[in-house]
Structure formats: structure tokens, C-alpha cells
Design a protein around this motif. Structure first.
Motif, mmCIF file in Angstrom:
data_model
loop_
_atom_site.group_PDB
_atom_site.id
_atom_site.type_symbol
_atom_site.label_atom_id
_atom_site.label_comp_id
_atom_site.label_asym_id
_atom_site.label_seq_id
_atom_site.Cartn_x
_atom_site.Cartn_y
_atom_site.Cartn_z
ATOM 1 N N LEU A 1 44.981 47.296 28.066
ATOM 2 C CA LEU A 1 44.794 46.122 27.207
ATOM 3 C C LEU A 1 43.755 45.180 27.801
ATOM 4 N N THR A 2 43.805 44.981 29.116
ATOM 5 C CA THR A 2 42.834 44.108 29.779
ATOM 6 C C THR A 2 41.421 44.645 29.612
ATOM 7 N N MET A 3 41.246 45.947 29.811
ATOM 8 C CA MET A 3 39.912 46.536 29.657
ATOM 9 C C MET A 3 39.422 46.460 28.215
ATOM 10 N N PHE A 4 40.324 46.696 27.250
ATOM 11 C CA PHE A 4 39.940 46.625 25.850
ATOM 12 C C PHE A 4 39.536 45.205 25.455
ATOM 13 N N VAL A 5 40.310 44.224 25.881
ATOM 14 C CA VAL A 5 39.996 42.830 25.548
ATOM 15 C C VAL A 5 38.673 42.422 26.197
ATOM 16 N N PHE A 6 38.442 42.845 27.443
ATOM 17 C CA PHE A 6 37.188 42.508 28.112
ATOM 18 C C PHE A 6 36.001 43.142 27.398
ATOM 19 N N ALA A 7 36.122 44.402 26.988
ATOM 20 C CA ALA A 7 35.033 45.062 26.275
ATOM 21 C C ALA A 7 34.772 44.392 24.931
#
Length: 82
Positions: free
Chosen positions: A55-61
Motif C-alpha cells: 500500500l505504501t509503495m502504491f500510494v507513493f507511486a
């Protein structure tokens, strides 16, 4: 000149916002589960860690993509003629 400072601050805050999304997801999972002890909560939190990381990586992207698109408004292409 203040535009550069503001955009730098906003772009620097993107990782903080994305990490906050992952932490919020872990907190909601712990709060919604029936964990009577702290050790049960830790085990449940560790089980949900990969989901929070994704989720963190998706939100950052997603935030990076949106920031690039928003900051590109008004820029024009430079045509180099030979």
C-alpha cells in the motif's frame, strides 16, 4: 523563486504521506481485530506488514505520478532546430 521552494517541500513530503497510509492501514487492522494481548497484536501486525508495504509503495507511486502531471501543467516543449 518561492514556487521552487514550495514544490520542493511538497515533493519532499510525498514519502511521509505514503508511509502514513501504510501505518494507518496497520492500525486499522489491529484495531478491528480481536487481539486481547499485546503479543497477539504484534503477531497480527507483522502478518499485515507486506500488505502495508505494498500500500505504501502504491500510494507513493500514485502521488508521484500526480505530482509530475500537475507540475508539468504550463510547461511547453522546446523544439531544437538544426
Amino acid at each position: 523563486m518561492p514556487v521552487y521552494a514550495l514544490s520542493s517541500i511538497l515533493l519532499g513530503g510525498l514519502p511521509i504521506v505514503s508511509i502514513a497510509a501504510g501505518v494507518a492501514q496497520r492500525q486499522m487492522c489491529i484495531r478491528d481485530s480481536d487481539t486481547p494481548t499485546v503479543s497477539d497484536a504484534v503477531v497480527h501486525s507483522l502478518a499485515m506488514l507486506p500488505v502495508a508495504a505494498l500500500l505504501t509503495m502504491f500510494v507513493f507511486a500514485l502521488l508521484t505520478l500526480m505530482a509530475v502531471r500537475l507540475l508539468a501543467i504550463g510547461l511547453s516543449l522546446i523544439h531544437i532546430s538544426e
